[in-house]
Design a protein around this motif. Structure first.
Motif, PDB file in Angstrom:
ATOM      1  N   GLY A  31     -25.374  38.958  11.135  1.00  0.00           N
ATOM      2  CA  GLY A  31     -25.920  39.427   9.779  1.00  0.00           C
ATOM      3  C   GLY A  31     -27.416  39.010   9.283  1.00  0.00           C
ATOM      4  O   GLY A  31     -28.048  39.914   8.790  1.00  0.00           O
ATOM      5  N   GLY A  32     -27.843  37.586   9.831  1.00  0.00           N
ATOM      6  CA  GLY A  32     -29.151  37.102   9.501  1.00  0.00           C
ATOM      7  C   GLY A  32     -29.979  38.121  10.148  1.00  0.00           C
ATOM      8  O   GLY A  32     -31.145  38.584   9.792  1.00  0.00           O
ATOM      9  N   ILE A  33     -29.718  38.348  11.626  1.00  0.00           N
ATOM     10  CA  ILE A  33     -30.783  39.068  12.514  1.00  0.00           C
ATOM     11  C   ILE A  33     -30.672  40.432  12.055  1.00  0.00           C
ATOM     12  O   ILE A  33     -32.044  40.913  12.047  1.00  0.00           O
ATOM     13  CB  ILE A  33     -30.201  38.976  14.069  1.00  0.00           C
ATOM     14  N   LEU A  34     -29.801  41.135  11.710  1.00  0.00           N
ATOM     15  CA  LEU A  34     -29.984  42.498  11.322  1.00  0.00           C
ATOM     16  C   LEU A  34     -30.658  42.658   9.907  1.00  0.00           C
ATOM     17  O   LEU A  34     -31.365  43.524   9.543  1.00  0.00           O
ATOM     18  CB  LEU A  34     -28.439  43.171  10.993  1.00  0.00           C
ATOM     19  N   LEU A  35     -30.393  41.428   9.197  1.00  0.00           N
ATOM     20  CA  LEU A  35     -31.094  41.261   7.947  1.00  0.00           C
ATOM     21  C   LEU A  35     -32.554  41.272   7.966  1.00  0.00           C
ATOM     22  O   LEU A  35     -33.493  41.965   7.288  1.00  0.00           O
ATOM     23  CB  LEU A  35     -30.585  40.415   6.876  1.00  0.00           C
ATOM     24  N   ALA A  36     -32.964  40.406   8.884  1.00  0.00           N
ATOM     25  CA  ALA A  36     -34.315  40.109   9.119  1.00  0.00           C
ATOM     26  C   ALA A  36     -34.984  41.466   9.956  1.00  0.00           C
ATOM     27  O   ALA A  36     -36.096  41.848   9.334  1.00  0.00           O
ATOM     28  CB  ALA A  36     -34.532  39.004  10.089  1.00  0.00           C
ATOM     29  N   SER A  40     -38.037  43.392   8.068  1.00  0.00           N
ATOM     30  CA  SER A  40     -39.141  43.811   8.869  1.00  0.00           C
ATOM     31  C   SER A  40     -39.720  45.067   8.965  1.00  0.00           C
ATOM     32  O   SER A  40     -40.703  45.491   8.616  1.00  0.00           O
ATOM     33  CB  SER A  40     -39.016  42.987  10.478  1.00  0.00           C
ATOM     34  N   ARG A  41     -38.790  45.862   9.204  1.00  0.00           N
ATOM     35  CA  ARG A  41     -39.003  47.413   9.375  1.00  0.00           C
ATOM     36  C   ARG A  41     -39.363  47.803   7.868  1.00  0.00           C
ATOM     37  O   ARG A  41     -40.427  48.820   8.013  1.00  0.00           O
ATOM     38  CB  ARG A  41     -37.830  48.213   9.760  1.00  0.00           C
ATOM     39  N   ILE A  42     -38.646  47.574   6.945  1.00  0.00           N
ATOM     40  CA  ILE A  42     -39.020  48.099   5.675  1.00  0.00           C
ATOM     41  C   ILE A  42     -40.145  47.535   5.119  1.00  0.00           C
ATOM     42  O   ILE A  42     -41.068  48.295   4.434  1.00  0.00           O
ATOM     43  CB  ILE A  42     -37.797  48.042   4.731  1.00  0.00           C
ATOM     44  N   VAL A  43     -40.469  46.085   5.089  1.00  0.00           N
ATOM     45  CA  VAL A  43     -41.351  45.616   4.352  1.00  0.00           C
ATOM     46  C   VAL A  43     -42.908  45.748   5.181  1.00  0.00           C
ATOM     47  O   VAL A  43     -43.765  45.966   4.649  1.00  0.00           O
ATOM     48  CB  VAL A  43     -41.165  44.160   4.053  1.00  0.00           C
ATOM     49  N   THR A  44     -42.820  45.606   6.463  1.00  0.00           N
ATOM     50  CA  THR A  44     -43.964  45.431   7.267  1.00  0.00           C
ATOM     51  C   THR A  44     -44.191  46.679   8.151  1.00  0.00           C
ATOM     52  O   THR A  44     -45.146  46.874   8.557  1.00  0.00           O
ATOM     53  CB  THR A  44     -44.030  44.157   8.213  1.00  0.00           C
ATOM     54  N   GLY A  45     -43.151  47.496   8.195  1.00  0.00           N
ATOM     55  CA  GLY A  45     -43.349  48.473   9.092  1.00  0.00           C
ATOM     56  C   GLY A  45     -43.052  48.134  10.453  1.00  0.00           C
ATOM     57  O   GLY A  45     -43.498  49.091  11.059  1.00  0.00           O
ATOM     58  N   PRO A  47     -40.751  47.344  13.325  1.00  0.00           N
ATOM     59  CA  PRO A  47     -39.328  47.015  13.710  1.00  0.00           C
ATOM     60  C   PRO A  47     -39.255  45.776  14.709  1.00  0.00           C
ATOM     61  O   PRO A  47     -40.271  45.591  15.662  1.00  0.00           O
ATOM     62  CB  PRO A  47     -38.826  48.151  14.505  1.00  0.00           C
ATOM     63  N   ILE A  48     -38.222  45.044  14.820  1.00  0.00           N
ATOM     64  CA  ILE A  48     -37.867  44.024  15.685  1.00  0.00           C
ATOM     65  C   ILE A  48     -37.269  44.742  16.776  1.00  0.00           C
ATOM     66  O   ILE A  48     -35.986  44.846  16.693  1.00  0.00           O
ATOM     67  CB  ILE A  48     -37.228  42.740  15.237  1.00  0.00           C
ATOM     68  N   ASN A  49     -37.791  44.524  18.042  1.00  0.00           N
ATOM     69  CA  ASN A  49     -37.035  45.425  18.911  1.00  0.00           C
ATOM     70  C   ASN A  49     -35.713  44.993  19.703  1.00  0.00           C
ATOM     71  O   ASN A  49     -34.985  45.625  20.352  1.00  0.00           O
ATOM     72  CB  ASN A  49     -38.106  45.955  20.468  1.00  0.00           C
ATOM     73  N   TRP A  50     -35.596  43.626  19.536  1.00  0.00           N
ATOM     74  CA  TRP A  50     -34.380  42.877  20.200  1.00  0.00           C
ATOM     75  C   TRP A  50     -33.224  42.819  19.314  1.00  0.00           C
ATOM     76  O   TRP A  50     -32.305  42.432  19.646  1.00  0.00           O
ATOM     77  CB  TRP A  50     -35.013  41.512  20.634  1.00  0.00           C
ATOM     78  N   ALA A  51     -33.330  43.080  17.979  1.00  0.00           N
ATOM     79  CA  ALA A  51     -32.699  42.857  17.035  1.00  0.00           C
ATOM     80  C   ALA A  51     -31.161  43.392  17.273  1.00  0.00           C
ATOM     81  O   ALA A  51     -29.931  42.919  17.122  1.00  0.00           O
ATOM     82  CB  ALA A  51     -33.119  42.932  15.732  1.00  0.00           C
ATOM     83  N   LEU A  52     -31.257  44.631  17.429  1.00  0.00           N
ATOM     84  CA  LEU A  52     -29.902  45.623  17.684  1.00  0.00           C
ATOM     85  C   LEU A  52     -29.265  44.919  18.949  1.00  0.00           C
ATOM     86  O   LEU A  52     -27.871  44.605  18.852  1.00  0.00           O
ATOM     87  CB  LEU A  52     -30.274  46.891  17.772  1.00  0.00           C
ATOM     88  N   GLU A  53     -30.056  44.850  19.985  1.00  0.00           N
ATOM     89  CA  GLU A  53     -29.084  44.418  21.296  1.00  0.00           C
ATOM     90  C   GLU A  53     -28.693  42.668  21.083  1.00  0.00           C
ATOM     91  O   GLU A  53     -27.419  42.716  21.522  1.00  0.00           O
ATOM     92  CB  GLU A  53     -30.224  44.382  22.591  1.00  0.00           C
ATOM     93  N   MET A  54     -29.351  42.234  20.551  1.00  0.00           N
ATOM     94  CA  MET A  54     -28.956  40.878  20.423  1.00  0.00           C
ATOM     95  C   MET A  54     -27.752  40.740  19.343  1.00  0.00           C
ATOM     96  O   MET A  54     -26.722  40.021  19.582  1.00  0.00           O
ATOM     97  CB  MET A  54     -29.921  39.776  19.446  1.00  0.00           C
ATOM     98  N   SER A  55     -27.454  41.680  18.382  1.00  0.00           N
ATOM     99  CA  SER A  55     -26.249  41.899  17.641  1.00  0.00           C
ATOM    100  C   SER A  55     -25.407  42.335  18.369  1.00  0.00           C
ATOM    101  O   SER A  55     -24.132  41.866  18.224  1.00  0.00           O
ATOM    102  CB  SER A  55     -26.835  42.685  16.627  1.00  0.00           C
ATOM    103  N   GLN A  56     -25.433  42.880  19.209  1.00  0.00           N
ATOM    104  CA  GLN A  56     -24.425  43.859  20.010  1.00  0.00           C
ATOM    105  C   GLN A  56     -23.991  42.533  20.903  1.00  0.00           C
ATOM    106  O   GLN A  56     -22.770  42.144  21.306  1.00  0.00           O
ATOM    107  CB  GLN A  56     -24.653  44.785  21.116  1.00  0.00           C
TER     108      GLN A  56
END
Length: 170
Positions: A31-36, A40-45, A47-56
Motif C-alpha cells: 500500500g505504501g509503494i502504491l501510495l508513493a 509521484s505521478r500526480i504531484v510531480t508528474g 511515474p515510478i516505473n517499478w511500483a506496479l511490478e513490486m506490488s505484484q
C-alpha cells in the motif's frame, strides 16, 4: 500420537504462525509503494516505473507466505453442503482423506517451483519490463511459501488422524 509427530506439529505450527504474522505486514508495504507511486505521478508528474511490478511481487509473497497460516487457522473457503452437519470425528476423517490430494498437488507445485527457481538463478532470469528486475528473489519466496503450505498440510493431516483416533494433538 508418537512424540516426534507431536513435535513436528508443534514446530511447524509455530513456524507458520510467525511467518504468517510477518507476511500480513507486506500488505501495508505494498500500500505504501502504491501510495508513493500515485503521489509521484500526480504531484510531480513522474511515474515510478517499478511500483506496479513490486506490488505484484509483494502480493504474491503475501498470499503464498500467508497460505499456511490461513490453513492453520482453518480460514480457507469450503464448499459446505454436508460437511457442517458432520460431527468432529467424521469431519477429521473427511479432512484427512481430502488433504492427501492437496499434499500431492503441493508436492508437484513445489517440484516445479524448485525447477523454476533454479533456472532463474542459473540464467539470471529477468522480467521483460522497463524495470527489468531479476526474478530469483520472488521465485525463491514463492517456492518457500509452497513448501511451508506443504508442511502445514502434513501437520493438518496428523491433527486430523489424531482426532479420528480420539486423541487430539493440543
Amino acid at each position: 500420537m508418537p512424540e516426534p509427530i507431536r513435535l513436528y506439529v508443534r514446530y511447524v505450527d509455530a513456524l507458520n504462525y510467525r511467518v504468517g504474522r510477518i507476511a500480513m505486514y507486506l500488505f501495508f508495504v505494498m500500500g505504501g509503494i502504491l501510495l508513493a507511486s500515485t503521489f509521484s505521478r500526480i504531484v510531480t508528474g513522474v511515474p515510478i516505473n517499478w511500483a506496479l511490478e513490486m506490488s505484484q511481487f509483494l502480493i504474491s509473497a503475501y498470499y503464498l507466505l500467508g497460505g499456511a497460516y490461513t490453513l492453520q487457522l482453518d480460514q480457507h473457503v469450503r464448499m459446505d453442503l454436508f460437511y457442517g452437519r458432520l460431527d468432529a470425528r467424521r469431519r477429521a476423517i473427511t479432512d484427512a482423506f481430502t488433504i492427501l490430494f492437496v499434499i500431492f498437488y503441493l508436492v508437484v507445485l513445489f517440484g516445479g517451483g524448485l525447477s523454476s527457481t533454479h533456472y532463474a538463478i542459473v540464467y539470471n532470469q529477468k522480467n521483460y519490463t522497463a524495470w527489468s528486475p531479476v526474478l530469483w528473489p520472488i521465485k525463491t519466496i514463492m517456492t518457500a511459501g509452497v513448501f511451508l503450505m506443504l508442511l502445514q498440510c502434513i501437520s493438518a493431516f496428523f491433527k486430523d488422524v489424531a482426532i479420528w483416533r480420539g486423541k487430539p494433538i493440543t
